[in-house]
Design a protein around this motif. Structure first.
Motif, PDB file in Angstrom:
ATOM      1  N   GLY A 265     -12.264   4.287  18.420  1.00 44.16           N
ATOM      2  CA  GLY A 265     -12.213   3.063  19.168  1.00 44.16           C
ATOM      3  C   GLY A 265     -10.973   2.269  18.847  1.00 44.16           C
ATOM      4  O   GLY A 265     -10.148   2.668  18.027  1.00 44.16           O
ATOM      5  N   LEU A 266     -10.845   1.141  19.494  1.00 43.48           N
ATOM      6  CA  LEU A 266      -9.717   0.246  19.259  1.00 43.48           C
ATOM      7  C   LEU A 266     -10.168  -0.914  18.394  1.00 43.48           C
ATOM      8  O   LEU A 266     -11.285  -1.411  18.544  1.00 43.48           O
ATOM      9  N   LYS A 267      -9.285  -1.327  17.504  1.00 40.56           N
ATOM     10  CA  LYS A 267      -9.586  -2.422  16.597  1.00 40.56           C
ATOM     11  C   LYS A 267      -8.477  -3.453  16.679  1.00 40.56           C
ATOM     12  O   LYS A 267      -7.304  -3.097  16.754  1.00 40.56           O
ATOM     13  N   LEU A 268      -8.863  -4.715  16.658  1.00 43.26           N
ATOM     14  CA  LEU A 268      -7.905  -5.805  16.602  1.00 43.26           C
ATOM     15  C   LEU A 268      -8.162  -6.556  15.314  1.00 43.26           C
ATOM     16  O   LEU A 268      -9.270  -7.050  15.088  1.00 43.26           O
ATOM     17  N   SER A 269      -7.164  -6.606  14.455  1.00 43.28           N
ATOM     18  CA  SER A 269      -7.241  -7.388  13.230  1.00 43.28           C
ATOM     19  C   SER A 269      -6.034  -8.295  13.186  1.00 43.28           C
ATOM     20  O   SER A 269      -4.900  -7.837  13.332  1.00 43.28           O
ATOM     21  N   ILE A 270      -6.285  -9.569  12.998  1.00 42.68           N
ATOM     22  CA  ILE A 270      -5.204 -10.526  12.840  1.00 42.68           C
ATOM     23  C   ILE A 270      -5.328 -11.090  11.438  1.00 42.68           C
ATOM     24  O   ILE A 270      -6.368 -11.645  11.067  1.00 42.68           O
ATOM     25  N   VAL A 271      -4.261 -10.890  10.672  1.00 39.76           N
ATOM     26  CA  VAL A 271      -4.274 -11.218   9.252  1.00 39.76           C
ATOM     27  C   VAL A 271      -3.135 -12.174   8.944  1.00 39.76           C
ATOM     28  O   VAL A 271      -1.996 -11.949   9.360  1.00 39.76           O
ATOM     29  N   SER A 272      -3.458 -13.224   8.214  1.00 38.95           N
ATOM     30  CA  SER A 272      -2.443 -14.135   7.705  1.00 38.95           C
ATOM     31  C   SER A 272      -2.161 -13.730   6.260  1.00 38.95           C
ATOM     32  O   SER A 272      -3.095 -13.440   5.503  1.00 38.95           O
ATOM     33  N   ILE A 273      -0.889 -13.700   5.898  1.00 34.98           N
ATOM     34  CA  ILE A 273      -0.518 -13.306   4.545  1.00 34.98           C
ATOM     35  C   ILE A 273       0.038 -14.532   3.829  1.00 34.98           C
ATOM     36  O   ILE A 273       0.961 -15.187   4.325  1.00 34.98           O
ATOM     37  N   GLU A 274      -0.545 -14.840   2.682  1.00 37.16           N
ATOM     38  CA  GLU A 274      -0.105 -15.986   1.894  1.00 37.16           C
ATOM     39  C   GLU A 274       0.066 -15.557   0.450  1.00 37.16           C
ATOM     40  O   GLU A 274      -0.548 -14.591   0.000  1.00 37.16           O
ATOM     41  N   VAL A 275       0.909 -16.290  -0.268  1.00 34.03           N
ATOM     42  CA  VAL A 275       1.116 -16.032  -1.688  1.00 34.03           C
ATOM     43  C   VAL A 275       0.436 -17.148  -2.466  1.00 34.03           C
ATOM     44  O   VAL A 275       0.681 -18.337  -2.213  1.00 34.03           O
ATOM     45  N   SER A 276      -0.437 -16.770  -3.398  1.00 40.68           N
ATOM     46  CA  SER A 276      -1.180 -17.757  -4.185  1.00 40.68           C
ATOM     47  C   SER A 276      -0.280 -18.383  -5.247  1.00 40.68           C
ATOM     48  O   SER A 276       0.847 -17.928  -5.484  1.00 40.68           O
ATOM     49  N   SER A 277      -0.802 -19.387  -5.913  1.00 39.83           N
ATOM     50  CA  SER A 277      -0.029 -20.085  -6.946  1.00 39.83           C
ATOM     51  C   SER A 277       0.339 -19.167  -8.114  1.00 39.83           C
ATOM     52  O   SER A 277       1.319 -19.406  -8.808  1.00 39.83           O
ATOM     53  N   ASN A 278      -0.443 -18.107  -8.342  1.00 33.61           N
ATOM     54  CA  ASN A 278      -0.117 -17.160  -9.421  1.00 33.61           C
ATOM     55  C   ASN A 278       0.614 -15.922  -8.880  1.00 33.61           C
ATOM     56  O   ASN A 278       0.598 -14.861  -9.488  1.00 33.61           O
ATOM     57  N   ASN A 279       1.255 -16.084  -7.715  1.00 35.31           N
ATOM     58  CA  ASN A 279       2.089 -15.063  -7.084  1.00 35.31           C
ATOM     59  C   ASN A 279       1.351 -13.804  -6.656  1.00 35.31           C
ATOM     60  O   ASN A 279       1.960 -12.740  -6.558  1.00 35.31           O
ATOM     61  N   GLU A 280       0.075 -13.903  -6.395  1.00 37.10           N
ATOM     62  CA  GLU A 280      -0.654 -12.768  -5.831  1.00 37.10           C
ATOM     63  C   GLU A 280      -0.716 -12.928  -4.320  1.00 37.10           C
ATOM     64  O   GLU A 280      -0.911 -14.027  -3.809  1.00 37.10           O
ATOM     65  N   VAL A 281      -0.545 -11.817  -3.640  1.00 37.51           N
ATOM     66  CA  VAL A 281      -0.621 -11.837  -2.183  1.00 37.51           C
ATOM     67  C   VAL A 281      -2.082 -11.945  -1.770  1.00 37.51           C
ATOM     68  O   VAL A 281      -2.951 -11.241  -2.285  1.00 37.51           O
ATOM     69  N   GLN A 282      -2.332 -12.853  -0.847  1.00 38.31           N
ATOM     70  CA  GLN A 282      -3.680 -13.009  -0.311  1.00 38.31           C
ATOM     71  C   GLN A 282      -3.636 -12.719   1.183  1.00 38.31           C
ATOM     72  O   GLN A 282      -2.746 -13.184   1.887  1.00 38.31           O
ATOM     73  N   TYR A 283      -4.596 -11.939   1.631  1.00 42.69           N
ATOM     74  CA  TYR A 283      -4.721 -11.607   3.040  1.00 42.69           C
ATOM     75  C   TYR A 283      -5.908 -12.387   3.584  1.00 42.69           C
ATOM     76  O   TYR A 283      -7.017 -12.257   3.090  1.00 42.69           O
ATOM     77  N   ILE A 284      -5.653 -13.186   4.604  1.00 44.88           N
ATOM     78  CA  ILE A 284      -6.713 -13.992   5.188  1.00 44.88           C
ATOM     79  C   ILE A 284      -6.991 -13.461   6.589  1.00 44.88           C
ATOM     80  O   ILE A 284      -6.121 -13.498   7.469  1.00 44.88           O
ATOM     81  N   LEU A 285      -8.185 -12.946   6.777  1.00 41.09           N
ATOM     82  CA  LEU A 285      -8.564 -12.362   8.054  1.00 41.09           C
ATOM     83  C   LEU A 285      -8.863 -13.477   9.049  1.00 41.09           C
ATOM     84  O   LEU A 285      -9.764 -14.282   8.850  1.00 41.09           O
ATOM     85  N   LYS A 286      -8.081 -13.538  10.113  1.00 38.18           N
ATOM     86  CA  LYS A 286      -8.263 -14.550  11.156  1.00 38.18           C
ATOM     87  C   LYS A 286      -9.271 -14.089  12.204  1.00 38.18           C
ATOM     88  O   LYS A 286     -10.064 -14.860  12.695  1.00 38.18           O
ATOM     89  N   THR A 287      -9.179 -12.819  12.566  1.00 33.18           N
ATOM     90  CA  THR A 287     -10.158 -12.244  13.487  1.00 33.18           C
ATOM     91  C   THR A 287     -10.154 -10.730  13.306  1.00 33.18           C
ATOM     92  O   THR A 287      -9.164 -10.148  12.892  1.00 33.18           O
ATOM     93  N   ASP A 288     -11.278 -10.147  13.614  1.00 28.89           N
ATOM     94  CA  ASP A 288     -11.435  -8.704  13.495  1.00 28.89           C
ATOM     95  C   ASP A 288     -12.495  -8.293  14.510  1.00 28.89           C
ATOM     96  O   ASP A 288     -13.628  -8.758  14.442  1.00 28.89           O
ATOM     97  N   THR A 289     -12.112  -7.472  15.447  1.00 23.10           N
ATOM     98  CA  THR A 289     -13.058  -7.033  16.473  1.00 23.10           C
ATOM     99  C   THR A 289     -12.717  -5.605  16.877  1.00 23.10           C
ATOM    100  O   THR A 289     -11.654  -5.099  16.548  1.00 23.10           O
ATOM    101  N   SER A 290     -13.634  -4.982  17.564  1.00 19.67           N
ATOM    102  CA  SER A 290     -13.382  -3.615  18.015  1.00 19.67           C
ATOM    103  C   SER A 290     -14.077  -3.360  19.344  1.00 19.67           C
ATOM    104  O   SER A 290     -14.982  -4.088  19.743  1.00 19.67           O
ATOM    105  N   SER A 291     -13.610  -2.315  19.994  1.00 20.24           N
ATOM    106  CA  SER A 291     -14.198  -1.864  21.251  1.00 20.24           C
ATOM    107  C   SER A 291     -14.010  -0.357  21.293  1.00 20.24           C
ATOM    108  O   SER A 291     -12.978   0.151  20.841  1.00 20.24           O
ATOM    109  N   ASN A 292     -14.985   0.356  21.813  1.00 23.11           N
ATOM    110  CA  ASN A 292     -14.866   1.811  21.812  1.00 23.11           C
ATOM    111  C   ASN A 292     -14.937   2.395  23.219  1.00 23.11           C
ATOM    112  O   ASN A 292     -15.982   2.847  23.663  1.00 23.11           O
ATOM    113  N   PRO A 293     -13.785   2.428  23.899  1.00 19.50           N
ATOM    114  CA  PRO A 293     -13.742   3.110  25.190  1.00 19.50           C
ATOM    115  C   PRO A 293     -13.616   4.625  25.042  1.00 19.50           C
ATOM    116  O   PRO A 293     -13.364   5.323  26.007  1.00 19.50           O
TER     117      PRO A 293
END
Length: 185
Positions: free
Chosen positions: A1-29
């Motif tokens: 199927g098809l998947k849509l993921s929109i991810v925001s990438i931010e760097v935390s105060s201790n320099n770790e990368v954080q991935y923030i999921l904005k939306t995640d959906t799928s459809s299976n044609p």
């Protein structure tokens, strides 16, 4: 199927990368069916997903990535339909530089580890992704970031198809055939 993921990438105060999921959906044609109808439905879902990214999340097209899984790529290659499929699902009036790409099983396994395993656990974790068309995964060997990939050409859909080709007469027969195929792989 098809998947849509929109991810925001931010760097935390201790320099770790954080991935923030904005939306995640799928459809299976069912793009792997490789019928005219499933391909047209895949194209429509892709257009809808790109419109959501562009209009709802204000993501410019040059920051959008469309990637075909290794399992679907394998099916397309078996039937020599890669170019036709990509041509059909590419949205009309796509900007210059817009491309639909694919990943190999090894790349897909590595990206799955990078995308799901926190960096501090990366060198003590392995991952197996059982897809519909294949199974892939692996682990990072050590801090040199050498990835040791694993790959099997059987996934849930392909395994089920192999069993059904043997014409099981009941559930017990289905299980017995599946066990034999698994042992023989």
């Amino acid at each position: 199927g098809l998947k849509l993921s929109i991810v925001s990438i931010e760097v935390s105060s201790n320099n770790e990368v954080q991935y923030i999921l904005k939306t995640d959906t799928s459809s299976n044609p069912e793009p792997a069916a490789l019928t005219q109808q499933s391909t047209q439905e895949t194209a429509q879902v892709l257009r809808n997903f790109l419109d959501i990214a562009r209009t709802t999340y204000k993501i410019p097209v040059e920051k959008m990535f469309v990637v075909i899984s290794s399992g679907l790529k394998t099916e397309l290659d078996k039937k020599n339909k890669w170019a036709e499929f990509v041509s059909t699902i590419t949205p009309p009036n796509s900007p210059a530089g817009f491309a639909i790409k694919y990943v190999t099983p090894a790349e897909e396994g590595e990206l799955a580890v990078l995308g799901t395993v926190p960096p501090k656990r990366r060198y003590s974790t392995s991952l197996v992704d059982v897809g519909s068309g294949n199974t892939k995964g692996g682990y990072f060997m050590d801090a040199t970031e050498t990835f040791d990939a694993l790959y099997f050409s059987i996934g849930t859909r392909t395994f089920t198809k192999m069993i059904k080709e043997k014409n099981p007469v009941n559930v017990q027969d289905f299980v017995k055939i599946g066990e034999k195929i698994f042992r023989d792989c």
